[in-house]
Enzyme design. Structure first.
Site, short mmCIF file in Angstrom:
data_model
loop_
_atom_site.label_atom_id
_atom_site.label_comp_id
_atom_site.label_asym_id
_atom_site.label_seq_id
_atom_site.Cartn_x
_atom_site.Cartn_y
_atom_site.Cartn_z
N CYS A 1 0.83 -1.22 0.00
CA CYS A 1 0.00 0.00 0.00
C CYS A 1 0.86 1.26 0.00
O CYS A 1 0.33 2.38 -0.10
CB CYS A 1 -0.93 0.01 1.20
N SER B 1 -10.98 1.38 5.63
CA SER B 1 -10.90 2.03 4.32
C SER B 1 -11.60 1.10 3.33
O SER B 1 -11.66 -0.11 3.55
CB SER B 1 -9.45 2.25 3.91
N HIS C 1 -9.18 4.11 -1.05
CA HIS C 1 -7.82 3.57 -0.93
C HIS C 1 -7.52 2.61 -2.10
O HIS C 1 -7.45 1.41 -1.92
CB HIS C 1 -7.69 2.86 0.44
N1 COA Z 1 -16.54 2.51 4.41
C1 COA Z 1 -17.83 2.94 4.20
N2 COA Z 1 -18.74 2.26 3.49
C2 COA Z 1 -18.35 1.12 2.92
C3 COA Z 1 -17.04 0.62 3.06
C4 COA Z 1 -16.14 1.35 3.84
N3 COA Z 1 -14.91 0.92 4.04
N4 COA Z 1 -16.94 -0.55 2.37
C5 COA Z 1 -18.15 -0.75 1.81
N5 COA Z 1 -18.99 0.26 2.14
C6 COA Z 1 -20.40 0.35 1.79
C7 COA Z 1 -20.67 0.07 0.34
O1 COA Z 1 -20.72 1.25 -0.44
C8 COA Z 1 -22.03 -0.59 0.41
O2 COA Z 1 -23.02 0.41 0.56
P1 COA Z 1 -24.44 0.25 -0.20
O3 COA Z 1 -25.04 -1.02 0.36
O4 COA Z 1 -25.17 1.50 0.20
O5 COA Z 1 -24.12 0.16 -1.64
C9 COA Z 1 -22.00 -1.36 1.71
O6 COA Z 1 -21.03 -0.66 2.53
C10 COA Z 1 -21.58 -2.81 1.56
O7 COA Z 1 -20.49 -2.86 0.68
P2 COA Z 1 -19.73 -4.16 0.30
O8 COA Z 1 -18.91 -3.86 -0.92
O9 COA Z 1 -20.68 -5.33 0.24
O10 COA Z 1 -18.76 -4.35 1.53
P3 COA Z 1 -17.88 -5.59 1.84
O11 COA Z 1 -18.47 -6.23 3.04
O12 COA Z 1 -17.64 -6.41 0.63
O13 COA Z 1 -16.49 -4.89 2.20
C11 COA Z 1 -14.90 -4.27 3.83
C12 COA Z 1 -16.35 -4.13 3.36
C13 COA Z 1 -14.70 -3.36 5.03
C14 COA Z 1 -14.61 -5.70 4.22
C15 COA Z 1 -13.96 -3.85 2.66
O14 COA Z 1 -14.22 -2.50 2.33
C16 COA Z 1 -12.50 -4.00 3.04
O15 COA Z 1 -11.97 -5.10 2.95
N6 COA Z 1 -11.82 -2.93 3.45
C17 COA Z 1 -10.42 -3.01 3.84
C18 COA Z 1 -9.53 -2.88 2.64
C19 COA Z 1 -8.11 -3.14 3.01
O16 COA Z 1 -7.78 -4.03 3.77
N7 COA Z 1 -7.18 -2.35 2.45
C20 COA Z 1 -5.78 -2.49 2.70
C21 COA Z 1 -5.45 -1.93 4.02
S1 COA Z 1 -3.86 -2.38 4.61
#
Ligand code: COA
Length: 382
Positions: free
Chosen positions: A83, A205, A330
């Site tokens: 990242c 994120s 991100h």
């Molecule tokens: N912040 C705010 N809203 C979020 C979000 C976030 N991080 N991630 C998803 N959403 C929202 C989406 O827009 C969606 O909204 P909607 O239903 O109104 O369309 C809803 O939440 C569900 O989204 P979805 O894509 O199904 O979420 P998910 O469960 O597949 O993923 C996480 C959520 C947190 C698991 C994913 O964003 C993630 O893995 N984040 C971390 C990424 C990471 O690790 N990066 C590297 C860091 S070292």
């Protein structure tokens, strides 16, 4: 080493960019940066991308982007540090100009994460495959362990972590390129879906597509362009153990404190001299720990600082005025360059509603994995 300036910037919107391909996103950001700077050519370019092979099946990214940007046969190099790939690309471009080898270099970052790959699995390749991922842990889980340990040692509350997300969404709501432009409340964070205890959806994120690019040039070139520019005051990098279990402490990120010590020494500045900082808030706990390890707050006080508004745009040290990774998005390879762009806009007075008053020095801290690599730059208004 000679002085180096950032003379122009370009960024795409961050989010789910269904219509644009990996290369389209990079080219859009790069063309904007070239136009914004007014340069008539670039001598070379560096591209930060973490995992284009896994996300979209494309490697050999330097050549692809030089081709589609129409700048081949100039040297074009892909840089990877998970990242922190964008920060690493920027640092490589900085050295190339500082050394006198080139006068004008493009540093960009790009990631296309929403095209169907198993994102969580691809991201986890930045952790220790043998000792962490094999046992089922992924990034939300790793940062959840840091959060648990930190909350145990410093009695930090869940509300204090949530305050980071609330502040960053507020800042992101004023950023036209941010993925999530909706302000959120403490209650919404506390009630959002549990991802990895104690981290909830709104502590994380998101998964994002996006690209960002900046043009670096020697000071002589910068002055001739007659456009706003900023100076790169200092650049540092450090690494740490890839796996969390090998660390002396789970509540501090050594890669950050080591790189911070170096960057402040090089800049001949102290944390109190910094006007604002863009830090790597991949999870709310990361912002809390990083702001302490950068020396802005005493150990254990980062959560309280966020809760008391000390990191707000009008606070003691504004943190993540762009909305941070949390709200701006991100797209991993692009993040380090997007942080530099926020510094450029703040230091040239172009941040509109997000403008920090009397901004003189901006700091950008970009991190790879659970803190196994860290790159920090200090930028200066001229
Ligand atoms: N912040 C705010 N809203 C979020 C979000 C976030 N991080 N991630 C998803 N959403 C929202 C989406 O827009 C969606 O909204 P909607 O239903 O109104 O369309 C809803 O939440 C569900 O989204 P979805 O894509 O199904 O979420 P998910 O469960 O597949 O993923 C996480 C959520 C947190 C698991 C994913 O964003 C993630 O893995 N984040 C971390 C990424 C990471 O690790 N990066 C590297 C860091 S070292």
């Amino acid at each position: 080493m000679r002085d180096v300036a950032v003379v122009g910037v370009g960024i795409t919107k961050f989010g789910e960019l269904w219509k644009d391909s990996f290369r389209d996103i990079f080219v859009e950001a790069s063309l904007k940066a070239i136009e914004n700077s007014g340069v008539d050519h670039i001598d070379s370019m560096y591209i930060g991308t973490m995992s284009s092979g896994l996300f979209v099946g494309q490697e050999h990214v330097g050549a692809v982007m030089a081709d589609y940007l129409g700048v081949a046969p100039i040297p074009a190099t892909r840089v990877e540090s998970a990242c922190a790939s964008g920060g690493a690309a920027f640092r490589s471009a900085f050295f190339e100009v500082a050394s006198g080898h080139s006068d004008i270099v493009l540093a960009g970052g790009v990631e296309k994460m929403t095209d169907g790959a198993d994102v969580t699995e691809a991201l986890a390749t930045a952790a220790d495959q043998e000792y962490e991922v094999y046992h089922g842990i992924t990034f939300p889980g790793l940062y959840a362990m840091i959060a648990r340990s930190y909350m145990h040692d410093y009695k930090t509350t869940r509300e204090q972590l949530a305050a980071v997300a609330v502040k960053n969404h507020k800042n992101g709501s004023m950023n036209p390129n941010a993925q999530f432009r909706s302000p959120i409340t403490l209650e919404q964070v506390m009630k959002s879906t549990m991802v990895a205890n104690p981290l909830r959806l709104l502590d994380c994120s998101p998964v994002s597509d996006g690209g960002a690019a900046v043009i670096l040039a020697s000071l002589d070139v910068a002055k001739k362009l007659k456009r706003p520019f900023i100076k790169i005051k200092a650049s540092s990098q450090s690494s740490d153990t890839i796996a969390l279990h090998s660390r002396e402490s789970l509540t501090s990120l050594k890669c950050v404190s080591v790189a911070a010590e170096k960057v402040f020494k090089q800049a001949k500045l102290k944390p109190k001299d910094i006007s604002f900082a863009e830090v790597h808030d991949c999870f709310t706990i990361a912002e809390v720990v990083v702001t302490e390890d950068l020396g802005f707050f005493e150990k254990g006080k980062g959560g309280e600082a966020a809760e008391k508004g000390m990191t707000a745009i009008d606070g003691k040290i504004p943190i993540n005025t762009s909305g941070g990774l949390k709200s701006k998005g991100h797209p991993v390879g692009a993040t380090g360059i997007a942080q530099i762009i926020e510094c450029y806009e703040q230091l040239t007075g172009q941040s509109g509603e997000r403008q920090v008053k009397k901004a003189k020095y901006g700091l950008a801290q970009n991190m790879g994995g659970s803190g196994a690599s860290c790159i920090i730059h200090i930028l200066e208004a001229v």
